[in-house]
Write a protein that holds these residues in place. Structure first.
Motif, PDB file in Angstrom:
ATOM      1  N   GLU A   7      -2.246 -16.411 -75.573  1.00 19.28           N
ATOM      2  CA  GLU A   7      -2.344 -16.936 -76.927  1.00 19.28           C
ATOM      3  C   GLU A   7      -3.115 -18.263 -76.953  1.00 19.28           C
ATOM      4  O   GLU A   7      -2.934 -19.122 -76.087  1.00 19.28           O
ATOM      5  N   CYS A   8      -3.984 -18.421 -77.943  1.00 20.03           N
ATOM      6  CA  CYS A   8      -4.743 -19.662 -78.088  1.00 20.03           C
ATOM      7  C   CYS A   8      -3.773 -20.795 -78.406  1.00 20.03           C
ATOM      8  O   CYS A   8      -2.824 -20.604 -79.168  1.00 20.03           O
ATOM      9  N   PRO A   9      -4.024 -21.977 -77.829  1.00 16.87           N
ATOM     10  CA  PRO A   9      -3.130 -23.106 -78.067  1.00 16.87           C
ATOM     11  C   PRO A   9      -3.272 -23.649 -79.483  1.00 16.87           C
ATOM     12  O   PRO A   9      -4.247 -23.365 -80.172  1.00 16.87           O
ATOM     13  N   ASP A  10      -2.282 -24.396 -79.884  1.00 21.02           N
ATOM     14  CA  ASP A  10      -2.341 -25.073 -81.167  1.00 21.02           C
ATOM     15  C   ASP A  10      -3.542 -26.025 -81.163  1.00 21.02           C
ATOM     16  O   ASP A  10      -3.834 -26.681 -80.159  1.00 21.02           O
ATOM     17  N   GLU A  27      -7.986 -25.972 -70.258  1.00 23.25           N
ATOM     18  CA  GLU A  27      -8.350 -24.972 -69.243  1.00 23.25           C
ATOM     19  C   GLU A  27      -8.488 -23.595 -69.880  1.00 23.25           C
ATOM     20  O   GLU A  27      -9.399 -22.832 -69.550  1.00 23.25           O
ATOM     21  N   HIS A  28      -7.561 -23.286 -70.805  1.00 23.73           N
ATOM     22  CA  HIS A  28      -7.647 -22.012 -71.521  1.00 23.73           C
ATOM     23  C   HIS A  28      -8.956 -21.955 -72.319  1.00 23.73           C
ATOM     24  O   HIS A  28      -9.650 -20.938 -72.318  1.00 23.73           O
ATOM     25  N   ALA A  29      -9.301 -23.076 -72.976  1.00 23.69           N
ATOM     26  CA  ALA A  29     -10.471 -23.099 -73.854  1.00 23.69           C
ATOM     27  C   ALA A  29     -11.748 -22.798 -73.081  1.00 23.69           C
ATOM     28  O   ALA A  29     -12.686 -22.207 -73.617  1.00 23.69           O
ATOM     29  N   GLN A  31     -12.095 -20.699 -70.827  1.00 23.55           N
ATOM     30  CA  GLN A  31     -12.201 -19.249 -70.621  1.00 23.55           C
ATOM     31  C   GLN A  31     -12.328 -18.495 -71.940  1.00 23.55           C
ATOM     32  O   GLN A  31     -12.680 -17.323 -71.941  1.00 23.55           O
ATOM     33  N   CYS A  32     -12.013 -19.177 -73.037  1.00 23.22           N
ATOM     34  CA  CYS A  32     -11.886 -18.477 -74.312  1.00 23.22           C
ATOM     35  C   CYS A  32     -13.045 -18.840 -75.231  1.00 23.22           C
ATOM     36  O   CYS A  32     -13.207 -20.000 -75.608  1.00 23.22           O
ATOM     37  N   PRO A  33     -13.879 -17.856 -75.597  1.00 25.13           N
ATOM     38  CA  PRO A  33     -15.034 -18.133 -76.458  1.00 25.13           C
ATOM     39  C   PRO A  33     -14.628 -18.681 -77.821  1.00 25.13           C
ATOM     40  O   PRO A  33     -15.318 -19.539 -78.370  1.00 25.13           O
ATOM     41  N   LEU A  34     -13.496 -18.214 -78.312  1.00 25.58           N
ATOM     42  CA  LEU A  34     -13.039 -18.668 -79.634  1.00 25.58           C
ATOM     43  C   LEU A  34     -12.751 -20.175 -79.604  1.00 25.58           C
ATOM     44  O   LEU A  34     -13.226 -20.944 -80.452  1.00 25.58           O
ATOM     45  N   CYS A  35     -11.966 -20.590 -78.578  1.00 26.56           N
ATOM     46  CA  CYS A  35     -11.618 -22.008 -78.478  1.00 26.56           C
ATOM     47  C   CYS A  35     -12.841 -22.860 -78.142  1.00 26.56           C
ATOM     48  O   CYS A  35     -12.965 -23.994 -78.614  1.00 26.56           O
ATOM     49  N   THR A  36     -13.763 -22.315 -77.326  1.00 25.77           N
ATOM     50  CA  THR A  36     -14.999 -23.034 -77.018  1.00 25.77           C
ATOM     51  C   THR A  36     -15.777 -23.307 -78.296  1.00 25.77           C
ATOM     52  O   THR A  36     -16.292 -24.412 -78.515  1.00 25.77           O
TER      53      THR A  36
HETATM   54 ZN   LIG Z   1      -8.453 -19.594 -77.127  1.00 25.63          ZN
END
Ligand SMILES: [Zn+2]
Length: 169
Positions: A7-10, A27-29, A31-36
């Protein structure tokens, strides 16, 4: 279940960690195109805000000011010239004061000055007057000259600063 399906972080957590420079959400961001994408958008927005809050002078500021002075207003140009002539006059006055006080102090200088002006009693009176003034009020005199010079310099600075404003640009 893929690695990015965590799950994407707050967003608040993400931005806090972004400022801190580290954290699990960050760190999650990576890997995650959405958060990037969110971080990139945030970065651009922040840059815009910074530019609004603290506008750096553009590289062509001088050109803009000169173009403005040349193109538009006779008043501004006249003001600029007035400032410059006041500055020049102040410098001449200070220089003249120095020269005349030196001349009053040395007989050679006095005779040179007398030759130049024509050797009148006026020169004599002027010299002794300046000499007396210099002896009694050198401090205030210097302060006055300094004040006139400084005020004309500040006037010029203010004039430049009153140039293009963000609202006009
Ligand atoms: Zn994300």
């Amino acid at each position: 279940m893929t690695p990015t399906s965590i799950e994407c972080p707050d967003l608040e957590v993400l931005f806090t960690e972004l400022e801190a420079g580290e954290g699990p959400a960050l760190e999650h961001a990576e890997q995650c195109p959405l958060c990037t994408a969110i971080i990139e958008e945030h970065r651009l927005l922040e840059k815009d805000l910074c530019r609004l809050a603290d506008p750096l002078p553009p590289a062509d500021l001088v050109h803009k000011v000169m173009a403005r002075v040349a193109a538009e207003p006779t008043p501004v140009r006249r003001e600029l010239w007035t400032g410059l002539s006041i500055l020049g006059a102040s410098l001449m006055m200070g220089l003249g004061l120095l020269l005349t006080s030196d001349a009053a102090l040395s007989g050679l200088g006095k005779s040179v000055a007398r030759t130049l002006v024509g050797g009148t009693a006026f020169t004599e009176a002027l010299m002794s007057g300046v000499h007396a003034l210099w002896n009694t009020a050198a401090g205030p005199l210097v302060a006055l000259v300094a004040f006139v010079i400084l005020s004309s310099v500040f006037g010029l600075k203010r004039l430049v600063r009153n140039g293009p404003t963000p609202s006009e640009a």
